[in-house]
Design a protein around this motif. Structure first.
Motif, PDB file in Angstrom:
ATOM      1  N   ASN A  85      38.855  37.591 -77.777  1.00  0.00           N
ATOM      2  CA  ASN A  85      39.102  39.023 -77.621  1.00  0.00           C
ATOM      3  C   ASN A  85      38.013  39.715 -78.435  1.00  0.00           C
ATOM      4  O   ASN A  85      38.113  39.809 -79.664  1.00  0.00           O
ATOM      5  CB  ASN A  85      40.486  39.422 -78.130  1.00  0.00           C
ATOM      6  CG  ASN A  85      40.761  40.907 -77.881  1.00  0.00           C
ATOM      7  OD1 ASN A  85      39.856  41.669 -77.528  1.00  0.00           O
ATOM      8  ND2 ASN A  85      42.013  41.320 -78.056  1.00  0.00           N
ATOM      9  N   HIS A  91      32.649  45.635 -74.085  1.00  0.00           N
ATOM     10  CA  HIS A  91      32.092  46.615 -73.151  1.00  0.00           C
ATOM     11  C   HIS A  91      30.634  46.968 -73.441  1.00  0.00           C
ATOM     12  O   HIS A  91      30.038  47.767 -72.726  1.00  0.00           O
ATOM     13  CB  HIS A  91      32.941  47.899 -73.193  1.00  0.00           C
ATOM     14  CG  HIS A  91      34.406  47.634 -73.214  1.00  0.00           C
ATOM     15  ND1 HIS A  91      35.060  46.996 -72.188  1.00  0.00           N
ATOM     16  CD2 HIS A  91      35.358  47.862 -74.174  1.00  0.00           C
ATOM     17  CE1 HIS A  91      36.351  46.862 -72.499  1.00  0.00           C
ATOM     18  NE2 HIS A  91      36.548  47.375 -73.702  1.00  0.00           N
ATOM     19  N   LEU A 112      44.689  42.542 -75.134  1.00  0.00           N
ATOM     20  CA  LEU A 112      46.107  42.878 -75.282  1.00  0.00           C
ATOM     21  C   LEU A 112      46.519  43.928 -74.258  1.00  0.00           C
ATOM     22  O   LEU A 112      47.574  43.828 -73.631  1.00  0.00           O
ATOM     23  CB  LEU A 112      46.359  43.416 -76.699  1.00  0.00           C
ATOM     24  CG  LEU A 112      46.127  42.405 -77.826  1.00  0.00           C
ATOM     25  CD1 LEU A 112      45.882  43.126 -79.140  1.00  0.00           C
ATOM     26  CD2 LEU A 112      47.324  41.473 -77.931  1.00  0.00           C
ATOM     27  N   SER A 113      45.668  44.953 -74.114  1.00  0.00           N
ATOM     28  CA  SER A 113      45.972  46.043 -73.188  1.00  0.00           C
ATOM     29  C   SER A 113      45.364  45.747 -71.819  1.00  0.00           C
ATOM     30  O   SER A 113      44.461  44.897 -71.695  1.00  0.00           O
ATOM     31  CB  SER A 113      45.400  47.357 -73.739  1.00  0.00           C
ATOM     32  OG  SER A 113      43.980  47.273 -73.843  1.00  0.00           O
ATOM     33  N   ARG A 122      36.022  51.167 -70.350  1.00  0.00           N
ATOM     34  CA  ARG A 122      36.619  49.856 -70.674  1.00  0.00           C
ATOM     35  C   ARG A 122      36.724  48.945 -69.443  1.00  0.00           C
ATOM     36  O   ARG A 122      37.137  47.792 -69.554  1.00  0.00           O
ATOM     37  CB  ARG A 122      38.010  50.035 -71.294  1.00  0.00           C
ATOM     38  CG  ARG A 122      38.006  50.733 -72.632  1.00  0.00           C
ATOM     39  CD  ARG A 122      39.391  50.740 -73.262  1.00  0.00           C
ATOM     40  NE  ARG A 122      39.518  51.825 -74.203  1.00  0.00           N
ATOM     41  CZ  ARG A 122      39.174  51.761 -75.505  1.00  0.00           C
ATOM     42  NH1 ARG A 122      38.706  50.654 -76.008  1.00  0.00           N
ATOM     43  NH2 ARG A 122      39.315  52.808 -76.283  1.00  0.00           N
TER      44      ARG A 122
HETATM   45  O1  CA2 Z   1      43.133  45.415 -75.347  1.00  0.00           O
HETATM   46  C1  CA2 Z   1      42.405  44.778 -76.104  1.00  0.00           C
HETATM   47  O2  CA2 Z   1      42.736  43.705 -76.620  1.00  0.00           O
HETATM   48  C2  CA2 Z   1      41.047  45.373 -76.512  1.00  0.00           C
HETATM   49  O3  CA2 Z   1      40.107  44.298 -76.596  1.00  0.00           O
HETATM   50  C3  CA2 Z   1      41.259  46.007 -77.868  1.00  0.00           C
HETATM   51  C4  CA2 Z   1      40.035  46.760 -78.383  1.00  0.00           C
HETATM   52  C5  CA2 Z   1      39.512  47.731 -77.322  1.00  0.00           C
HETATM   53  O4  CA2 Z   1      38.307  48.344 -77.767  1.00  0.00           O
HETATM   54  C6  CA2 Z   1      39.256  47.018 -75.990  1.00  0.00           C
HETATM   55  O5  CA2 Z   1      38.818  47.978 -75.041  1.00  0.00           O
HETATM   56  C7  CA2 Z   1      40.525  46.359 -75.486  1.00  0.00           C
HETATM   57  C8  CA2 Z   1      40.420  47.519 -79.660  1.00  0.00           C
HETATM   58  C9  CA2 Z   1      40.790  46.596 -80.795  1.00  0.00           C
HETATM   59  C10 CA2 Z   1      41.939  47.101 -81.634  1.00  0.00           C
HETATM   60  O6  CA2 Z   1      41.693  48.440 -82.050  1.00  0.00           O
HETATM   61  C11 CA2 Z   1      42.665  49.056 -82.802  1.00  0.00           C
HETATM   62  C12 CA2 Z   1      42.358  50.331 -83.218  1.00  0.00           C
HETATM   63  C13 CA2 Z   1      43.266  51.055 -83.978  1.00  0.00           C
HETATM   64  C14 CA2 Z   1      44.487  50.487 -84.326  1.00  0.00           C
HETATM   65  C15 CA2 Z   1      44.787  49.192 -83.901  1.00  0.00           C
HETATM   66  C16 CA2 Z   1      43.879  48.472 -83.152  1.00  0.00           C
END
Ligand code: CA2
Length: 163
Positions: A85, A91, A112-113, A122
């Motif tokens: 992850n 991206h 996760l999302s 994204r």
């Molecule tokens: O959905 C996912 O696992 C992502 O990889 C999570 C990333 C995001 O940039 C990707 O587009 C999708 C973000 C990591 C976690 O970010 C946080 C920010 C604030 C609070 C908690 C987690």
């Protein structure tokens, strides 16, 4: 009598579970998107699933792109597969794509999302271009499913077009 028995190595295949920027904040902020579980909770689930699948889990997180590149290079020699992850680097990072492209290991990309229900930026993943498979939108369960996929892929004969 006096028979010699060869000691068989019982080392388990190791899977690197690599996590990128800000995933250390899970459970602290943004519960509506990522749930209330922490990264430590995800690690515990991976370790438990690894035990049932016969995999050793090497679970890591970093906020630094170069560190992820180093770990992917390390995995080429030390791991049987990678669950990744890459967070927001998913991206943006051609460096991660190049590092992943240099491994022959099974790579499962996890989010996760559901990145396709979120902002347009994204929807594109550099990681996907080198991943064996992609799982998104299933929360922490996605990591367990990724480990199941790696367990199945380890030792599998490569598809005809890859030979
Ligand atoms: O959905 C996912 O696992 C992502 O990889 C999570 C990333 C995001 O940039 C990707 O587009 C999708 C973000 C990591 C976690 O970010 C946080 C920010 C604030 C609070 C908690 C987690």
């Amino acid at each position: 009598m006096g028979e010699l028995y060869r000691v068989r190595s019982c080392a388990l295949p190791t899977v690197f579970v690599l996590n990128g920027p800000n995933l250390n904040l899970l459970g602290v902020r943004e519960p509506a998107i990522y749930g209330r579980g922490t990264l430590a909770d995800i690690e515990a689930r991976c370790r438990s699933r690894g035990t049932t699948l016969g995999l050793a889990i090497d679970f890591r997180q970093t906020n630094h792109e170069g560190q992820l590149v180093d770990w992917i290079q390390e995995a080429r020699l030390a791991a049987a597969g990678i669950v990744l992850n890459a967070g927001a680097l998913t991206h943006t990072s051609v460096a991660l794509l190049d590092a992943l492209s240099a491994t022959d290991l099974p790579v499962i990309e996890v989010h996760l999302s559901n990145i396709f229900r979120r902002e347009r930026f994204r929807h594109h993943s550099y990681v996907s271009l080198a991943a064996t498979g992609v799982i998104c939108g299933l929360g922490a369960r996605g990591y367990e499913l990724a480990l199941e996929a790696v367990a199945g892929l380890i030792g599998e004969v490569p598809a005809r077009e890859e030979r």
